[in-house]
Enzyme design. Structure first.
Site, PDB file in Angstrom:
ATOM      1  N   TYR A  64       0.847  -1.194   0.000  1.00  0.00           N
ATOM      2  CA  TYR A  64       0.000   0.000   0.000  1.00  0.00           C
ATOM      3  C   TYR A  64       0.887   1.250   0.000  1.00  0.00           C
ATOM      4  O   TYR A  64       1.044   1.946   1.004  1.00  0.00           O
ATOM      5  CB  TYR A  64      -0.957   0.020   1.203  1.00  0.00           C
ATOM      6  CG  TYR A  64      -1.817  -1.228   1.352  1.00  0.00           C
ATOM      7  CD1 TYR A  64      -2.048  -2.090   0.277  1.00  0.00           C
ATOM      8  CD2 TYR A  64      -2.411  -1.552   2.565  1.00  0.00           C
ATOM      9  CE1 TYR A  64      -2.818  -3.230   0.418  1.00  0.00           C
ATOM     10  CE2 TYR A  64      -3.194  -2.686   2.712  1.00  0.00           C
ATOM     11  CZ  TYR A  64      -3.383  -3.524   1.637  1.00  0.00           C
ATOM     12  OH  TYR A  64      -4.142  -4.661   1.784  1.00  0.00           O
ATOM     13  N   PRO A 212     -14.864  -6.711   3.789  1.00  0.00           N
ATOM     14  CA  PRO A 212     -16.075  -7.309   4.385  1.00  0.00           C
ATOM     15  C   PRO A 212     -17.368  -6.621   3.947  1.00  0.00           C
ATOM     16  O   PRO A 212     -18.446  -7.174   4.141  1.00  0.00           O
ATOM     17  CB  PRO A 212     -15.854  -7.134   5.891  1.00  0.00           C
ATOM     18  CG  PRO A 212     -14.957  -5.935   5.998  1.00  0.00           C
ATOM     19  CD  PRO A 212     -14.049  -6.013   4.809  1.00  0.00           C
ATOM     20  N   LEU A 213     -17.235  -5.423   3.347  1.00  0.00           N
ATOM     21  CA  LEU A 213     -18.428  -4.734   2.818  1.00  0.00           C
ATOM     22  C   LEU A 213     -18.511  -4.884   1.306  1.00  0.00           C
ATOM     23  O   LEU A 213     -19.234  -4.146   0.633  1.00  0.00           O
ATOM     24  CB  LEU A 213     -18.387  -3.242   3.205  1.00  0.00           C
ATOM     25  CG  LEU A 213     -18.510  -2.962   4.702  1.00  0.00           C
ATOM     26  CD1 LEU A 213     -18.220  -1.492   5.021  1.00  0.00           C
ATOM     27  CD2 LEU A 213     -19.904  -3.338   5.201  1.00  0.00           C
ATOM     28  N   GLY A 216     -17.969  -1.788  -0.484  1.00  0.00           N
ATOM     29  CA  GLY A 216     -19.006  -0.746  -0.375  1.00  0.00           C
ATOM     30  C   GLY A 216     -20.391  -1.204  -0.794  1.00  0.00           C
ATOM     31  O   GLY A 216     -21.385  -0.575  -0.440  1.00  0.00           O
ATOM     32  N   LEU A 217     -20.468  -2.298  -1.542  1.00  0.00           N
ATOM     33  CA  LEU A 217     -21.777  -2.755  -2.032  1.00  0.00           C
ATOM     34  C   LEU A 217     -22.717  -3.098  -0.877  1.00  0.00           C
ATOM     35  O   LEU A 217     -23.933  -2.873  -0.961  1.00  0.00           O
ATOM     36  CB  LEU A 217     -21.580  -3.987  -2.923  1.00  0.00           C
ATOM     37  CG  LEU A 217     -22.651  -4.212  -3.966  1.00  0.00           C
ATOM     38  CD1 LEU A 217     -22.646  -3.100  -5.003  1.00  0.00           C
ATOM     39  CD2 LEU A 217     -22.430  -5.549  -4.671  1.00  0.00           C
ATOM     40  N   GLY A 220     -25.410  -0.604   1.004  1.00  0.00           N
ATOM     41  CA  GLY A 220     -26.730  -0.265   0.457  1.00  0.00           C
ATOM     42  C   GLY A 220     -26.753   1.068  -0.280  1.00  0.00           C
ATOM     43  O   GLY A 220     -27.752   1.419  -0.910  1.00  0.00           O
ATOM     44  N   LYS A 221     -25.625   1.813  -0.243  1.00  0.00           N
ATOM     45  CA  LYS A 221     -25.689   3.159  -0.834  1.00  0.00           C
ATOM     46  C   LYS A 221     -25.798   3.116  -2.366  1.00  0.00           C
ATOM     47  O   LYS A 221     -26.408   3.993  -2.964  1.00  0.00           O
ATOM     48  CB  LYS A 221     -24.505   4.020  -0.389  1.00  0.00           C
ATOM     49  CG  LYS A 221     -23.140   3.561  -0.843  1.00  0.00           C
ATOM     50  CD  LYS A 221     -22.075   4.497  -0.281  1.00  0.00           C
ATOM     51  CE  LYS A 221     -20.692   3.975  -0.552  1.00  0.00           C
ATOM     52  NZ  LYS A 221     -19.656   4.788   0.099  1.00  0.00           N
TER      53      LYS A 221
HETATM   54  N1  LIG Z   1      -4.835  -9.090   1.712  1.00  0.00           N
HETATM   55  C1  LIG Z   1      -5.323  -8.639   0.577  1.00  0.00           C
HETATM   56  O1  LIG Z   1      -5.005  -9.147  -0.502  1.00  0.00           O
HETATM   57  C2  LIG Z   1      -6.297  -7.484   0.613  1.00  0.00           C
HETATM   58  C3  LIG Z   1      -6.998  -7.102  -0.541  1.00  0.00           C
HETATM   59  C4  LIG Z   1      -7.927  -6.055  -0.443  1.00  0.00           C
HETATM   60  C5  LIG Z   1      -8.133  -5.431   0.795  1.00  0.00           C
HETATM   61  N2  LIG Z   1      -7.434  -5.819   1.899  1.00  0.00           N
HETATM   62  C6  LIG Z   1      -7.641  -5.204   3.225  1.00  0.00           C
HETATM   63  O2  LIG Z   1      -9.050  -5.103   3.467  1.00  0.00           O
HETATM   64  C7  LIG Z   1      -9.349  -3.739   3.827  1.00  0.00           C
HETATM   65  C8  LIG Z   1     -10.768  -3.416   3.444  1.00  0.00           C
HETATM   66  O3  LIG Z   1     -10.967  -3.633   2.054  1.00  0.00           O
HETATM   67  P1  LIG Z   1     -11.721  -2.587   1.121  1.00  0.00           P
HETATM   68  O4  LIG Z   1     -11.566  -1.226   1.707  1.00  0.00           O
HETATM   69  O5  LIG Z   1     -11.255  -2.804  -0.257  1.00  0.00           O
HETATM   70  O6  LIG Z   1     -13.235  -3.057   1.166  1.00  0.00           O
HETATM   71  P2  LIG Z   1     -14.446  -2.824   2.198  1.00  0.00           P
HETATM   72  O7  LIG Z   1     -13.944  -2.710   3.561  1.00  0.00           O
HETATM   73  O8  LIG Z   1     -15.416  -3.890   1.887  1.00  0.00           O
HETATM   74  O9  LIG Z   1     -15.082  -1.452   1.689  1.00  0.00           O
HETATM   75  C9  LIG Z   1     -14.594  -0.225   2.154  1.00  0.00           C
HETATM   76  C10 LIG Z   1     -15.213   0.896   1.355  1.00  0.00           C
HETATM   77  O10 LIG Z   1     -16.642   0.886   1.496  1.00  0.00           O
HETATM   78  C11 LIG Z   1     -17.110   2.210   1.659  1.00  0.00           C
HETATM   79  N3  LIG Z   1     -17.652   2.319   3.028  1.00  0.00           N
HETATM   80  C12 LIG Z   1     -17.151   1.797   4.171  1.00  0.00           C
HETATM   81  N4  LIG Z   1     -17.931   2.065   5.218  1.00  0.00           N
HETATM   82  C13 LIG Z   1     -18.970   2.764   4.740  1.00  0.00           C
HETATM   83  C14 LIG Z   1     -20.140   3.316   5.324  1.00  0.00           C
HETATM   84  N5  LIG Z   1     -20.374   3.186   6.625  1.00  0.00           N
HETATM   85  N6  LIG Z   1     -20.996   3.987   4.534  1.00  0.00           N
HETATM   86  C15 LIG Z   1     -20.778   4.102   3.207  1.00  0.00           C
HETATM   87  N7  LIG Z   1     -19.693   3.594   2.581  1.00  0.00           N
HETATM   88  C16 LIG Z   1     -18.789   2.939   3.348  1.00  0.00           C
HETATM   89  C17 LIG Z   1     -15.920   3.138   1.447  1.00  0.00           C
HETATM   90  O11 LIG Z   1     -15.743   3.360   0.056  1.00  0.00           O
HETATM   91  P3  LIG Z   1     -16.063   4.736  -0.726  1.00  0.00           P
HETATM   92  O12 LIG Z   1     -16.008   5.859   0.217  1.00  0.00           O
HETATM   93  O13 LIG Z   1     -15.073   4.807  -1.808  1.00  0.00           O
HETATM   94  O14 LIG Z   1     -17.422   4.434  -1.231  1.00  0.00           O
HETATM   95  C18 LIG Z   1     -14.772   2.256   1.876  1.00  0.00           C
HETATM   96  O15 LIG Z   1     -13.544   2.656   1.347  1.00  0.00           O
HETATM   97  C19 LIG Z   1      -8.259  -2.929   3.111  1.00  0.00           C
HETATM   98  O16 LIG Z   1      -8.094  -1.634   3.662  1.00  0.00           O
HETATM   99  C20 LIG Z   1      -7.061  -3.802   3.340  1.00  0.00           C
HETATM  100  O17 LIG Z   1      -6.546  -3.594   4.641  1.00  0.00           O
HETATM  101  C21 LIG Z   1      -6.528  -6.855   1.823  1.00  0.00           C
END
Ligand SMILES: NC(=O)c1ccc[n+]([C@@H]2O[C@H](COP(=O)([O-])OP(=O)(O)OC[C@H]3O[C@@H](n4cnc5c(N)ncnc54)[C@H](OP(=O)(O)O)[C@@H]3O)[C@@H](O)[C@H]2O)c1
Length: 334
Positions: A64, A212-213, A216-217, A220-221
């Site tokens: 990152y 886990p979201l 962002g999907l 629900g937004k």
């Molecule tokens: N090990 C690996 O290969 C790997 C790969 C991917 C990720 N990761 C880890 O997993 C973490 C999380 O993954 P991710 O950020 O890709 O996916 P995520 O946690 O499923 O989704 C996060 C995104 O959802 C939106 N969001 C989160 N909370 C919200 C809320 N309360 N209301 C509205 N929108 C919200 C935001 O996006 P917007 O603001 O852009 O809409 C945010 O950046 C990463 O930071 C990283 O540490 C690891």
């Protein structure tokens, strides 16, 4: 605020069920093709909100931004007066085109980027891409553990067979495999079928749910306003399968999340996160990302939410139906 913690695998580290994913702190570069870069004040505000909400650990990686995310995180922690014993930081080594020797060679870069915070959990970012076999990579990690330079060893994106191999190599040194970081959410339940969940339970390994979201999907937004897709970078849209067809297919799940959220005075994202950190018992913890402090606040608030068995099962059933697969495939999720 005090939150019940969980033991990270069979290590002596305790972590909260919700951590903070720090990929968006990666700055310009590869990560920036996925998420917009965040400046330090925004990152600090996100970290502050997470800490205030009871989150005690943070997931980052060398990949990152080659230290940018680690540095931004620890700059925030210093600005906020967090002590080195107050938090656990998990980082990851990038295996691409490198031998296992680079694990030892790059650990000083990791520790420098962490600016005095210890490297609590060091993970192999993925099982492929290295010029050395997995066993050599695990031995290099074991060496760092023995030297006291890292407190726990984890892996990421490993299959059940690779987890078992990693566990066996570390066991030669008396070190437990702490964790495997893999994608798990109401829209991604492969771990129930591919043996990863079963292996984690058998070996006492924590699964760290990445995305886990479903990026962002599961908030629900996008269902509320499909026009928001336009603001999402193309690669993220493609990898997460963002499309009007996906919105239509997942709408029944979002509807149920809304119903349960309303009953608890919670939000859709909180119910989705509560499911992933409760349905599998203590085995699964989650690291939702945040681009705004409000996201981190909501995610942390999940830890006060208790879903009933009925609600957990109802969500599991709907999620299986929309994935068009039989529920559990015979694996007991409890
Ligand atoms: N090990 C690996 O290969 C790997 C790969 C991917 C990720 N990761 C880890 O997993 C973490 C999380 O993954 P991710 O950020 O890709 O996916 P995520 O946690 O499923 O989704 C996060 C995104 O959802 C939106 N969001 C989160 N909370 C919200 C809320 N309360 N209301 C509205 N929108 C919200 C935001 O996006 P917007 O603001 O852009 O809409 C945010 O950046 C990463 O930071 C990283 O540490 C690891």
């Amino acid at each position: 605020m005090t939150t019940t913690t969980r033991r990270l695998g069979r290590t002596d580290l305790e972590i909260t069920p919700i951590g903070l994913g720090c990929m968006p702190f990666g700055g310009p570069g590869l990560v920036n093709r996925y998420y917009a870069a965040l400046d330090q004040p925004t990152a600090t505000a996100i970290v502050r909100t997470a800490l205030d909400g009871g989150v005690t650990w943070f997931d980052t990686a060398e990949m990152y931004g080659k230290g940018h995310s680690e540095r931004t995180l620890t700059t925030a922690l210093h600005q906020l007066g967090a002590g080195t014993d107050d938090v656990v930081i998990a980082s990851k080594w990038t295996p691409w085109f490198r031998t296992a020797a680079s694990i030892g060679r790059t650990v000083d870069d990791r520790l420098e980027a962490l600016q005095g915070f210890p490297l609590g959990l060091h993970q192999i970012h993925m099982p492929h891409g290295s010029l050395s076999p997995l066993a050599s990579q695990l031995r290099a990690m074991a060496g760092l553990h023995r030297q006291g330079r890292i407190r726990a060893v984890g892996v990421s994106n490993f299959s059940a067979a690779q987890m078992k191999r990693a566990h066996a190599v570390l066991a030669e040194y008396g070190i437990p495999l702490a964790s495997n970081q893999v994608q798990i959410s109401l829209l991604e339940r492969r771990v129930e079928r591919d043996g990863v969940l079963a292996a984690a339970r058998r070996l006492g390994v924590t699964l760290i749910a990445l995305a886990p979201l479903h990026t962002g999907l599961l908030t629900g937004k996008f269902h509320d306003d499909p026009g928001l897709f336009r603001d999402v970078r193309r690669i993220r849209r493609r990898l997460a399968g963002f499309s009007s067809a996906t919105l239509a297919r997942t709408a029944p799940l979002i509807d149920e999340l809304r119903t349960i959220a309303a009953a608890h005075g919670a939000t859709v994202s909180q119910v989705a996160l509560a499911w992933v950190t409760s349905y599998y018992g203590d085995t699964v913890v989650a690291i939702p990302g945040a681009s705004k402090p409000r996201h981190a606040e909501e995610s942390a608030g999940t830890m006060a939410l208790r879903l009933t068995e009925r609600e957990l099962d109802r969500l599991a059933d709907i999620s299986m139906i929309i994935q068009d697969r039989p529920r559990h495939d015979g694996v007991d999720p409890g």
